[in-house]
Design a protein around this motif. Structure first.
Motif, short mmCIF file in Angstrom:
data_model
loop_
_atom_site.label_atom_id
_atom_site.label_comp_id
_atom_site.label_asym_id
_atom_site.label_seq_id
_atom_site.Cartn_x
_atom_site.Cartn_y
_atom_site.Cartn_z
N THR A 89 0.74 -1.29 -0.05
CA THR A 89 0.01 -0.01 0.00
C THR A 89 0.92 1.24 -0.13
OG1 THR A 89 -0.41 -0.19 2.47
CG2 THR A 89 -1.85 -0.92 1.06
N LEU A 90 2.06 1.17 0.64
CA LEU A 90 2.96 2.50 0.65
C LEU A 90 3.47 2.52 -0.67
CD1 LEU A 90 4.28 4.77 2.32
CD2 LEU A 90 5.74 3.08 3.29
N TYR A 91 4.17 1.59 -1.37
CA TYR A 91 4.67 1.74 -2.63
C TYR A 91 3.61 2.26 -3.52
CZ TYR A 91 8.29 -1.20 -0.57
OH TYR A 91 9.20 -1.90 0.40
N SER A 125 9.48 -5.83 0.13
CA SER A 125 8.16 -5.68 0.48
C SER A 125 7.33 -6.81 1.35
CB SER A 125 7.01 -5.62 -0.88
OG SER A 125 5.76 -5.50 -0.76
N GLY A 126 6.76 -6.51 2.33
CA GLY A 126 6.17 -7.54 3.21
C GLY A 126 4.82 -7.38 3.60
N SER A 127 4.19 -8.27 4.48
CA SER A 127 2.93 -8.09 5.21
C SER A 127 1.93 -8.37 4.12
CB SER A 127 2.75 -6.68 5.52
OG SER A 127 3.60 -6.49 6.71
N GLU A 162 2.08 -5.07 -11.04
CA GLU A 162 1.89 -3.74 -11.67
C GLU A 162 2.60 -2.90 -10.81
OE1 GLU A 162 -2.52 -2.50 -10.46
OE2 GLU A 162 -2.05 -3.55 -12.36
N THR A 163 2.51 -3.16 -9.46
CA THR A 163 3.10 -2.12 -8.36
C THR A 163 4.32 -2.13 -8.25
OG1 THR A 163 1.04 -2.27 -6.62
CG2 THR A 163 3.01 -1.72 -5.71
N LYS A 164 5.09 -3.47 -8.48
CA LYS A 164 6.45 -3.49 -8.61
C LYS A 164 7.15 -2.79 -9.77
CE LYS A 164 9.83 -7.41 -9.54
NZ LYS A 164 11.02 -7.07 -8.90
N GLU A 165 6.60 -3.25 -10.88
CA GLU A 165 7.23 -2.60 -12.26
C GLU A 165 7.01 -1.21 -12.22
OE1 GLU A 165 4.94 -4.79 -15.19
OE2 GLU A 165 6.17 -6.55 -15.01
#
Length: 406
Positions: free
Chosen positions: A305-307, A331-333, A339-342
């Motif tokens: 959610t933060l990213y 990234s955890g939790s 799409e968030t990663k890229e």
């Protein structure tokens, strides 16, 4: 069958096995103070505390806590957000051989009451804006004394003065302290580093009671020994191969009361001699982004959610922030969407990869490689020295071959 077929998928430079030093957890702080005495340990709104200063401060605070009667094996609470005072409290407690019990600042009085009674906490270190909440809760617990700190104690003199004028009362930081309670700054001021008692703390001693999120019922305390936390911090350090000891800066935005922030953020930083840019509220995106740009943060443990919030922030999309210093983000939790990663990697040029763990581990057991293949939906590869197997759903015992579902 190869017992650990995943090792061949490790990034170059990640060892299959790590030689873990047989030391207590605060060894990391003492070593960083020895190797990088003048490097910043914490950075908080422009105020810095060097590793040497932090080591001295924790010795002095440990001496003060000992004067309050804290001894080896005692459980001591921390009710402080991501500020330098959390780091001070955490390592001062450990240096006495006592056990850290960190409390979620969002807890209700009933949840606080359960945790401190279950753990047997008698002394708690608390940020002043939570002081009145703790005083209301205290009669239903065995807490006999609160050690209080004000956020302005960690600010630069100018910001501290401005905070006193404009925000201290409004933010609930200005309090009327009860006579039986003490200020953390007074405990520190009253002692020298050499006043710290000599306590024999071994790797097998308990360091932490980490309370779970309570998703399967009432929150339970997972026990971690010093050696567990040392091992996990080093596993994370060795996993991120494109980093250099003594030269990284960690964006410390995920909560330190949570074991993920505590280990993947603070303890990794200690093990690597990295600086920590402290962010008390991760929802304050302006503060998060300003810290990245101002302090050129390189390591950024976080949650999807933060990213995602950064990916979609108007000022980021408008190019108002330079995020190119970022190298590595675990990234955890929660599951990390491709799409968030890229999108995050395109914005920063850094690597964002998903990990997995649990409070009992004490935080991370698996992680996708920093440079190797990241499979969507996968928690990644077991860390060095982690044993892992997939077994039959039918009998819960039979070990399955690669490609089989269990």
């Amino acid at each position: 069958m190869d017992e650990k077929p995943w090792i061949k998928c490790y990034d170059k430079g990640v060892p299959a096995h790590i030689d873990y030093p047989q030391v207590p957890l605060f060894y990391f702080l003492e070593e960083a103070a020895r190797k990088y005495p003048n490097a910043s340990c914490t950075i908080f709104k422009g105020a810095t505390i060097s590793y040497k200063e932090m080591n001295d401060l924790t010795d002095r605070l440990a001496a003060g806590l000992a004067d309050l009667g804290i001894k080896k094996g005692d459980r001591v609470g921390i009710f402080i957000p991501n500020t330098p005072q959390f780091v001070m409290a955490y390592f001062a407690i450990l240096k006495l051989g006592a056990v850290v019990v960190s409390t979620n600042p969002l807890y209700t009085p009933k949840e606080i009451e359960h945790q401190v009674n279950d753990a047997g906490v008698e002394i708690m270190l608390v940020m002043s804006n939570f002081y009145n909440l703790m005083k209301k809760t205290q009669p239903k617990t065995k807490i006999r004394k609160l050690v209080v700190t004000n956020i302005k104690e960690a600010l630069t003199p100018v910001l501290s003065f401005l905070f006193t004028l404009t925000k201290e009362k409004k933010g609930g930081f200005r309090i009327d302290k009860a006579e039986e309670d003490v200020w953390m700054k007074d405990l520190i001021a009253a002692h020298k580093p050499e006043d710290k008692p000599k306590v024999d703390v071994s790797p097998d001693d308990v360091a932490l009671f980490q309370y779970s999120g309570g998703t399967t019922g009432i929150s339970k305390g997972a026990v971690a020994m010093h050696k567990n936390l040392v091992a996990n911090a080093l596993q994370i350090r060795y996993w991120m191969t494109d980093t250099e000891d003594g030269k990284e800066t960690v964006l410390m935005a995920i909560p330190l009361f949570h074991v993920y922030g505590m280990v993947a953020g603070m303890l990794y930083a200690m093990a690597a001699g990295a600086s920590m840019a402290m962010v008390p509220n991760p929802r304050d995106l302006k503060d998060v982004l300003s810290n990245i740009q101002k302090y050129n943060t390189t390591i950024f443990p976080g949650v999807p959610t933060l990213y995602n919030a950064i990916n979609n922030h108007p000022d980021v999309l408008a190019g108002k922030y330079n995020l190119s210093s970022i190298k590595a983000c675990i990234s955890g939790s929660a599951p990390l969407l491709r799409e968030t990663k890229e999108k995050f990697e395109a914005l920063t040029g850094g690597k964002l990869f998903e990990g997995y763990g649990l409070s009992e581990a004490p935080t991370a057991t698996h992680c996708n490689p920093m440079f190797g293949e990241n499979k969507t939906g996968s928690i990644g590869l077991p860390f060095p020295d982690v044993d892992c197997r997939i077994v039959s759903l039918d009998d819960g015992v039979t070990v399955l071959s690669p490609g089989e579902i269990g």
